[in-house]
Design an enzyme around this catalytic site. Structure first.
Site, short mmCIF file in Angstrom:
data_model
loop_
_atom_site.label_atom_id
_atom_site.label_comp_id
_atom_site.label_asym_id
_atom_site.label_seq_id
_atom_site.Cartn_x
_atom_site.Cartn_y
_atom_site.Cartn_z
N TRP A 133 29.21 43.24 50.93
CA TRP A 133 27.86 43.72 51.21
C TRP A 133 27.30 44.62 50.13
O TRP A 133 26.08 44.82 50.05
CB TRP A 133 27.85 44.51 52.53
CG TRP A 133 28.91 45.58 52.60
CD1 TRP A 133 30.13 45.49 53.18
CD2 TRP A 133 28.85 46.90 52.02
NE1 TRP A 133 30.85 46.65 53.00
CE2 TRP A 133 30.08 47.54 52.29
CE3 TRP A 133 27.88 47.59 51.30
CZ2 TRP A 133 30.36 48.83 51.87
CZ3 TRP A 133 28.15 48.88 50.88
CH2 TRP A 133 29.38 49.49 51.16
N LYS A 157 31.09 32.52 52.98
CA LYS A 157 31.22 33.41 54.14
C LYS A 157 30.79 34.78 53.67
O LYS A 157 31.51 35.47 52.95
CB LYS A 157 32.67 33.42 54.65
CG LYS A 157 32.84 34.11 56.01
CD LYS A 157 32.89 35.62 55.89
CE LYS A 157 33.06 36.28 57.26
NZ LYS A 157 32.86 37.74 57.21
N GLY A 209 36.43 42.52 47.89
CA GLY A 209 36.49 43.46 49.00
C GLY A 209 37.63 44.45 48.84
O GLY A 209 38.06 44.74 47.73
N GLU A 231 39.09 40.37 43.80
CA GLU A 231 38.55 41.58 43.18
C GLU A 231 38.51 42.65 44.25
O GLU A 231 37.71 42.59 45.19
CB GLU A 231 37.15 41.35 42.61
CG GLU A 231 36.65 42.59 41.86
CD GLU A 231 35.20 42.53 41.45
OE1 GLU A 231 34.55 43.59 41.47
OE2 GLU A 231 34.72 41.43 41.13
N LEU A 232 39.37 43.65 44.11
CA LEU A 232 39.66 44.53 45.24
C LEU A 232 39.26 45.98 45.06
O LEU A 232 39.65 46.83 45.84
CB LEU A 232 41.17 44.44 45.55
CG LEU A 232 41.70 43.03 45.79
CD1 LEU A 232 43.19 43.06 46.07
CD2 LEU A 232 40.95 42.33 46.90
N CYS A 265 32.39 48.89 43.06
CA CYS A 265 33.81 48.84 42.70
C CYS A 265 34.04 49.38 41.29
O CYS A 265 35.12 49.87 40.98
CB CYS A 265 34.35 47.42 42.82
SG CYS A 265 33.43 46.19 41.86
#
Length: 464
Positions: A133, A157, A209, A231-232, A265
């Site tokens: 988001w 999704k 996320g 990608e965290l 991020c």
């Protein structure tokens, strides 16, 4: 039993959008349609695919003003800043389409008297994109456009928080004439998404996320041989050397730390400053921070909107409280931002000094408007502290000596090193990370490596 996907706006807590959740059976049909549609999509010439995708970009750009307001209501970013996300999408998408012929070209190998000796890139099939988001168009576009250009079908999704953004993508591709079925939108719950991954209906996953969810999805995908790009997140540092332009560095780093209320991020979350310029830097950083305006993000004068939720704001508040309890000093007082509402999503930015790595605010991802500033006495100390992290997305060095910056960057455990800038993605450069930031790559020609597979051709002619 049917359920709904609901977006609660952080602006006022109201229900902004609500849609019926896509059931597992409905999602399976969407994946089947995508797999079938991909066969004819890949049969089109690359320039035909890229023309359709470019038309979809045109459609999104034309709706910039409406989309900007939608982003503000869905996740709280000031509307004055939301248009930049569509500009960024256009830059990245058009670049990825422009380099597609190069990235997907046959390998140029000596033929060695063979009729054909080369390697070609083929699409993986169906790519599942699980989008976040915080930058709902940019992050999704990083995967969607190159995946489609390469000849894959895509199932998106999107986050429940920005479900309308997923619909905007669908509208754009439909208006551009993308063949039916090639792009599918799944409004599944998190539980249903996990079940779909476990069933292995996809050929590749691109997820952006949290670390926890990334590990969860990797485990769900473990019994299949399909790839997963993750990608965290990050805890991105900056280092201000003694020869830096202090005022300019401070102004840029405030933006890098607090743009999008710190919900990035690759936002700056910790800063190390050489002792010789520490006081001047801290004073200027606090001064610039106090010039920001916290409030309703639909107001053009506002530069800081609410965080995505009260829960997210409370998490940041807990980090700040813990740091202050351990001896940190907060430079932003309660009176500096009257719109701050304790317990709500509206959270004032905070600048902390006298911090250490024993405090969560310096080691744990904040994803909010808080930054800790530490004094250091040398490049060596700064390098050690910047690398003292579970994350490795970007690092930023501020100096007039670019040779020194390059030497420091060579020792950074990160995917990207900046000098005299931060919080920016160049679409011609690979976007990747190390450690708990995850794995995989987006942007640049190398992104296509993750969205295709190699096939070798070794043809010898028969003797006459």
């Amino acid at each position: 039993m049917s359920s709904n996907i609901t977006c609660f706006s952080p602006v006022d807590g109201s229900v902004y959008a609500e849609r019926p959740a896509t059931s597992l059976s409905e999602a399976r049909v969407k994946f089947a349609k995508a797999r079938e549609a991909q066969k004819s999509w890949v049969a089109l010439q690359l320039d035909e695919r890229c023309a359709i995708l470019s038309a979809a970009v045109d459609h999104l750009v034309a709706a910039r003003d409406e989309i900007s307001l939608e982003i503000a209501w869905q996740m709280g970013r000031p509307v004055a800043q939301c248009g930049g996300e569509i500009s960024g999408l256009e830059e990245r998408a058009r670049h990825m389409l422009a380099i597609a012929p190069e990235a997907l070209a046959d390998a140029q190998l000596p033929q060695k008297e063979l009729a054909l000796r080369t390697m070609r890139r083929e699409p993986l099939g169906t790519v599942l994109v699980v989008a976040p988001w915080n930058y709902p168009f940019l992050t999704a576009a990083n995967a969607i456009f190159p995946a489609l250009a390469a000849g894959n079908a895509v199932v998106l999704k999107h986050s429940a928080q920005t479900l309308v953004c997923g619909e905007r993508f669908f509208e754009a591709f439909s208006a551009a004439g993308l063949p039916e079925g090639v792009f599918q939108l799944c409004l599944t719950t998190n539980e249903a998404t996990t079940s779909l991954i476990q069933e292995g209906l996809h050929d590749h996953i691109v997820f952006t996320g949290s670390v926890a969810v990334g590990r969860h999805l990797q485990e769900a995908n473990a019994k299949h041989f399909s790839g997963i790009d993750l990608e965290l997140g990050g805890k991105d540092p900056a280092y201000v050397r003694s020869d830096a332009n202090v005022s300019w560095a401070a102004e840029n780093l405030v933006d890098g730390a607090f743009f999008n209320s710190g919900q990035s991020c690759c936002g700056i979350e910790r800063i190390y400053v050489h002792r010789e310029v520490y006081r001047a830097f801290v004073d200027r950083f606090a001064e610039v921070t106090k010039s920001y305006v916290l409030g309703n993000p639909t107001d053009d004068r506002v530069t800081l909107g609410p965080l995505v939720s009260g829960k997210a704001a409370d998490f940041v508040r807990s980090q700040v409280a813990e740091a202050v309890g351990r001896g940190a000093r907060a430079l932003i007082g309660p009176g500096d931002f009257p719109a701050d509402k304790p317990g709500s999503a509206y959270l004032a930015p905070q600048v902390l000094v006298d911090v250490t790595h024993d405090m969560r605010v310096m080691t744990e991802e904040s994803f909010g408007p808080v930054v800790g500033i530490m004094v250091v006495d040398s490049d060596e100390e700064a390098i050690r502290l910047m690398n003292d992290s579970d994350f490795g997305l970007t690092a930023s060095i501020w100096t007039e000596d670019l040779f020194a910056a390059e030497a420091i960057a060579a020792r950074m455990e990160t995917g990207t090193c900046f000098a005299n800038r931060c919080d920016y993605l160049d679409p011609a450069l690979a976007w990747s990370g190390v450690k708990d930031t995850g794995r995989g790559c987006s942007l640049s020609t190398h992104a296509y490596d993750h969205l295709t597979r190699l096939k070798s051709y070794h043809f010898r002619a028969q003797p006459e």
